[in-house]
Structure formats: C-alpha cells, structure tokens
Design an enzyme around this catalytic site. Structure first.
Site, mmCIF file in Angstrom:
data_model
loop_
_atom_site.group_PDB
_atom_site.id
_atom_site.type_symbol
_atom_site.label_atom_id
_atom_site.label_comp_id
_atom_site.label_asym_id
_atom_site.label_seq_id
_atom_site.Cartn_x
_atom_site.Cartn_y
_atom_site.Cartn_z
ATOM 1 N N ASP A 157 16.900 -10.954 -1.625
ATOM 2 C CA ASP A 157 18.204 -10.782 -2.263
ATOM 3 C C ASP A 157 18.676 -9.333 -2.201
ATOM 4 O OD1 ASP A 157 18.299 -13.457 -2.887
ATOM 5 O OD2 ASP A 157 17.728 -13.211 -4.984
ATOM 6 N N GLU B 139 -5.922 -11.519 7.835
ATOM 7 C CA GLU B 139 -6.807 -10.378 7.616
ATOM 8 C C GLU B 139 -8.055 -10.754 6.828
ATOM 9 O OE1 GLU B 139 -4.346 -7.474 5.674
ATOM 10 O OE2 GLU B 139 -3.388 -8.968 4.386
ATOM 11 N N ASP C 165 -8.155 -4.554 6.931
ATOM 12 C CA ASP C 165 -8.722 -5.614 6.099
ATOM 13 C C ASP C 165 -9.467 -6.644 6.943
ATOM 14 O OD1 ASP C 165 -8.207 -5.011 3.360
ATOM 15 O OD2 ASP C 165 -6.088 -5.370 3.708
ATOM 16 N N HIS D 135 0.807 -1.218 0.000
ATOM 17 C CA HIS D 135 0.000 0.000 0.000
ATOM 18 C C HIS D 135 0.845 1.276 0.000
ATOM 19 C CE1 HIS D 135 -3.712 -2.151 0.173
ATOM 20 N NE2 HIS D 135 -3.413 -2.749 1.316
ATOM 21 N N ARG E 120 7.142 -5.380 3.212
ATOM 22 C CA ARG E 120 5.833 -6.000 2.989
ATOM 23 C C ARG E 120 5.642 -6.106 1.475
ATOM 24 N NH1 ARG E 120 -0.157 -4.159 5.027
ATOM 25 N NH2 ARG E 120 0.314 -2.252 3.821
#
Length: 263
Positions: free
Chosen positions: A85, A147, A173, A46, A71
C-alpha cells in the site's frame, strides 16, 4: 497502471541488477535509485529500517527510474500489505520453507479472489496510477527466499505454486542451514551445489532466479551462471568500500618518508 519493468526485462531475457538499501535515508535511496539499477530493495529485515522510514524512501525512489521493492522482516501479512500500500512494486519474503509458507506469502500480495490482500492502496495508487487495482496482481512481484534445509526439501512444491514469481536466494542463511559458515560467495561444495540446484529448478518452473551477491564482480559471475536478478551488495557496503579505497588512495599520495596527516 505503471508497468513493472522488472517483468519486462525478465520476459526479454535481460538480467535485472537490483540495488539494496540498509540505511534509513530518503537521500541515499534517491542517490542509489539514480545510479542505473533496474530496481532497488528497501530492506526491513536486516537493514536499519522501519515502516516510517520506508515510506519516504519509496517516495524518493519514485523520482528515479528504479522499481521499488521491499524485503519484509518476516512472512507477516499485515506488514506485506502495508508495504504494498506504501508503493512497493514487489516483496522479497525471507524463510519460505514450505508450500504453506509460500501460499500465505502469495496470498498477502494478491487481491481476492486470488489472495487475501485487503483493499486500501493509498500511496500505491499515487505511484502506480488510478487504475492500480485491476492490474496490481499482474504487476506486483512476489519473490520467496529459499534459505533453509526445509526450503530445499520442499523446493519443487514451492516452485509449482501459482502466483509465486520467483526465488531469491539468501546465501548466508542457506550456508548456515547447510552447516557451513555464512559467506555470500561460498566455496563450500555443498552450498555451491544447493545454489545451482535452486537456480536450475527455478528456471525450469519458469520462475525468476535471484541472488544476493557481495560485489559487482560476483553479480556478473552470477549472471553468467544464469541468474536473472542479482544484487551487488547493499549501499552501506558499497559506501564503506568506496570510502576505504579513497582513504587508501589519499594515504598513498603522501610525500615519501612523511608520516604526518592533517593540516
């Protein structure tokens, strides 16, 4: 390999205060990383951040004491592996609703024989150290977000999965999934009960219990409730709040009866 101090703090019974970045800026990442957060999450779901912006943000966080997390937008093995990585020391993955979701996520974070992570730690070795590979599976964190209603229904099976380090609750959520309005600090009894249930079951399974919060005060409340990892809002919200307070203070300093602003 550089130690993941999040694991150390949790093992010592100390709460982890996590910063959160939504703005694609290495400068703001560096600033937030120096403010005392135990970890800082680069939000590619987001937040307004893509992989090309995430890399310099990880590099900026490397100059700070904060552990870099990310995230991901979705449970996508390619994205998860690329961020690891790039130097992320942990991944928060949204919408973990089944044990298969959780197993796929964990597998993307672990090298064979424990998972399917492809070898190529590139920048991860620069940050983590030359001996990154043999120790990565023990240091990298895999945090799944509960969620959805399905996530709640399958919670016990998800929590029983080896390699999943913890649960990070997405309260907005989760509220939507339970028929309530999105609200980080929900006062809906159904949502409050679900949040507490997730926390209790995560702790019972020996997993990290984390949650996104709307403020420092809310984060302190969650720590008192027993959450081990809390995020007191993202940098955009913190900046807006501080700016609004500064403007209000400045307005309050005007001469009595004056409505003029500027020079």
């Amino acid at each position: 390999m550089r130690a993941n101090t999040i694991r150390q703090k949790i093992a010592a019974g100390q709460p982890v205060v996590n910063g959160w970045l939504a703005i694609p800026s290495s400068y703001s990442a560096e600033i937030i990383g120096h403010q005392g957060f135990d970890s800082v999450t680069v939000d590619l779901q987001h937040g307004m951040i893509g992989i090309d912006a995430a890399l310099p943000m990880f590099q900026a966080l490397s100059s700070t004491p904060a552990i870099p997390l990310a995230r991901v937008p979705w449970n996508d093995p390619a994205q998860i592996m690329r961020l690891l990585d790039s130097g992320a020391y942990g991944i928060i993955c949204p919408m973990i609703s089944t044990v298969d979701d959780a197993a796929s996520f964990v597998s993307s974070c672990r090298y064979p024989p424990h998972g399917q992570r492809s070898f190529g730690p590139a920048r991860a070795m620069l940050y983590g150290g030359a001996d990154y590979y043999p120790h990565a599976d023990k240091e990298i964190l895999a945090l799944g977000m509960i969620e959805t209603q399905a996530g709640l229904d399958n919670l016990e099976e998800i929590l029983a999965l080896d390699g999943l380090d913890g649960i990070y609750i997405g309260p907005n959520d989760l509220a939507l999934a339970l028929g309530s309005v999105p609200k980080s600090e929900s006062d809906d009894p159904v949502v409050m009960k679900a949040v507490e249930h997730i926390r209790q079951r995560a702790i019972a399974h020996g997993k990290i219990a984390g949650i996104f919060c709307s403020s420092g005060e809310a984060a302190a409340m969650r720590i008192k409730q027993g959450f081990q990892m809390v995020t007191p809002g993202n940098e955009a919200a913190l900046m807006a709040s501080a700016a609004k307070a500064a403007v209000a203070t400045a307005r309050g300093a005007q001469a009595p009866g004056s409505s003029k602003t500027g020079y």
